[in-house]
Design an enzyme around this catalytic site. Structure first.
Site, mmCIF file in Angstrom:
data_model
loop_
_atom_site.group_PDB
_atom_site.id
_atom_site.type_symbol
_atom_site.label_atom_id
_atom_site.label_comp_id
_atom_site.label_asym_id
_atom_site.label_seq_id
_atom_site.Cartn_x
_atom_site.Cartn_y
_atom_site.Cartn_z
ATOM 1 N N LYS A 205 0.884 -1.172 0.000
ATOM 2 C CA LYS A 205 0.000 0.000 0.000
ATOM 3 C C LYS A 205 0.917 1.216 0.000
ATOM 4 O O LYS A 205 0.892 2.071 0.898
ATOM 5 C CB LYS A 205 -0.913 -0.061 1.251
ATOM 6 N N ASP A 237 -5.429 -3.266 -2.160
ATOM 7 C CA ASP A 237 -6.876 -3.236 -2.445
ATOM 8 C C ASP A 237 -7.144 -3.733 -3.864
ATOM 9 O O ASP A 237 -8.064 -4.519 -4.116
ATOM 10 C CB ASP A 237 -7.470 -1.829 -2.206
ATOM 11 N N ASP A 261 -1.822 -12.283 5.358
ATOM 12 C CA ASP A 261 -2.835 -13.028 6.112
ATOM 13 C C ASP A 261 -4.176 -12.907 5.398
ATOM 14 O O ASP A 261 -4.873 -13.904 5.167
ATOM 15 C CB ASP A 261 -2.930 -12.453 7.534
HETATM 16 C C1 IPM Z 1 -2.781 -17.662 10.085
HETATM 17 C C2 IPM Z 1 -3.678 -17.344 11.248
HETATM 18 C C3 IPM Z 1 -2.856 -16.655 12.322
HETATM 19 C C4 IPM Z 1 -2.350 -15.339 11.750
HETATM 20 C C5 IPM Z 1 -3.596 -16.441 13.654
HETATM 21 C C6 IPM Z 1 -4.157 -17.722 14.196
HETATM 22 C C7 IPM Z 1 -2.724 -15.757 14.661
HETATM 23 O O1 IPM Z 1 -4.767 -16.587 10.855
HETATM 24 O O2 IPM Z 1 -1.829 -18.436 10.261
HETATM 25 O O3 IPM Z 1 -3.006 -17.129 9.000
HETATM 26 O O4 IPM Z 1 -3.059 -14.334 11.753
HETATM 27 O O5 IPM Z 1 -1.209 -15.322 11.296
HETATM 28 MN MN MN Z 2 -4.837 -16.181 8.717
#
Ligand code: IPM
Ligand code: MN
Length: 386
Positions: A205, A237, A261
């Protein structure tokens, strides 16, 4: 003849491996799916003559219940003394709805990532023909999807200073990245791209965030070292939209922790089931392998969870241990179950197989105990509603 036999035996002996695997079953469906991967690894051991030994360790809500800590020191020691770590899932509903809980299961996983310096999370996004009807995308958009997300895993907003003002009226999470943190994962992603379709997309971003501008600058600078890799840059985005609109354009995506994530969960549905996707977290020491899915507490203990995300993570573990032929066999077995309808409830709510049954079918396939020529669909602990 005798000499030939001797050479052959020597070769076989050289390839036989003894590997120590740390197993962290974790929470929810974690223990059930992990147990299927162990069956699969044992079947690989049988077929190829390897010996896998397992050391179990605690993490997450399970560890909080048993020890008070989401990551006992012993777990870290066990992981560091192993050749690889196989992890199930983390999280429990009793913490999700309690924002004031001081100790949380997820802290265990975050601390383990940091302690083992697992700075790169690798998430391959594949599709399966047998599951194309389950994808939210149209068949045409599914053609040619084959990309890998490299998500930075030990920096950024996840690990920056966190503050809640004394009066509870404001809070902050700091996002920081150093050049070294960016370079080490970018090198991995560039090298990975070199062995694929040679395209790297940095997702950031940079129109808003200073950290993103640093990522861009570092990656731009490094691109001269990898002249065969085409680099492009995409705002997150837009990337979220492009992953749905035209996913076949991607080869290797490189991105920071939080964006990775989010977009990896988004990308995981392309294949038709989140339950299918594996991941590897690597650094300079031992590597960890886990399915992308969460602990799915509603399904825990019911023998209905999809074990393929974990089993495919075990295939990535085998690749990491240089057992490439073995990994191919596991993926072939998974393909075969999908094509022949040996699937869990998330894939077919009417005709489905139990978690444990799928683990056994795959292990039998690997050990060649199963007649793979015909579709022997009967008597495999199938639950049929019709
Ligand atoms: C992942 C999960 C984790 C993260 C959580 C459980 C802390 O969502 O491995 O993607 O956010 O990294
Ligand atoms: Mn995750």
């Amino acid at each position: 003849m005798k000499i030939l036999k001797k050479i052959e035996n020597n070769l076989i002996e050289q390839c036989v491996m003894n590997k120590k695997i740390a197993v962290i079953p974790g929470d929810g469906i974690g223990p059930e799916v992990t147990a299927q991967s162990i069956k699969v690894l044992n079947a690989i051991g049988q077929r190829f003559g390897h010996v896998f030994s397992y050391e179990y360790a605690l993490m997450g809500a399970d560890a909080i219940d048993k020890t008070g800590s989401p990551l006992p020191d012993e777990t870290v020691t066990t992981c560091l003394a192993s050749d690889a770590v196989l992890f199930g899932a983390i999280g429990h509903p009793k913490y999700d709805n309690d924002p004031s809980a001081k100790v949380r299961p997820e802290q265990g996983l975050l601390k383990l990532r940091k302690d083992l310096q697992l700075f790169a999370n690798i998430r391959p996004i594949d599709t399966y023909k047998a599951l194309s009807h389950m994808s939210p995308l149209k068949a045409k958009q599914l053609e040619g999807i084959d990309f890998v997300i490299f998500r930075e895993l030990t920096g950024g907003i996840y690990f920056g200073k966190k503050e809640l003002a004394k009066d509870g009226q404001s809070a902050s999470d700091l996002c920081t990245y150093s050049v070294t943190e960016i370079e080490r994962i970018a090198h991995l992603a560039f090298k990975y791209a070199q062995n694929r379709r040679k395209k790297l997309t940095l997702v950031d971003k940079a129109n808003v965030l200073e950290t993103s501008r640093l990522w861009r600058k570092v990656v731009q600078g490094m691109s001269a070292t990898y002249p065969d890799v085409t680099v492009d840059y995409m705002f997150v985005d837009n990337a979220a939209m492009q992953i749905i609109l035209y996913p076949a354009q991607f080869d290797v995506i490189l991105t920071e922790n939080l964006f990775g994530d989010i977009i990896s969960d988004e990308a995981s549905v392309l294949s038709g089931s989140l339950g299918l996707l594996p991941s590897a977290s690597v650094g300079n020491q031992v590597a960890l392998f886990e399915p992308i899915h969460g602990s799915y507490p509603q399904a825990a203990g019911k023998d209905i969870a999809n074990p393929l995300g974990s089993i495919l993570s075990a295939a990535m573990l085998l690749d990491h241990l240089q057992m490439h032929e073995e990994a191919v066999v596991v993926r072939k077995a998974v393909d075969w179950t999908l094509t022949n309808g040996f699937v869990s409830k998330d894939i077919d709510p009417i005709n489905n197989y139990a978690t444990t049954a799928i683990g056994e079918i795959i292990s039998d396939f690997i050990e060649k105990k199963r007649d793979t020529e015909k579709n022997n669909n009967d008597g495999d602990n199938k639950s049929t509603i019709i």
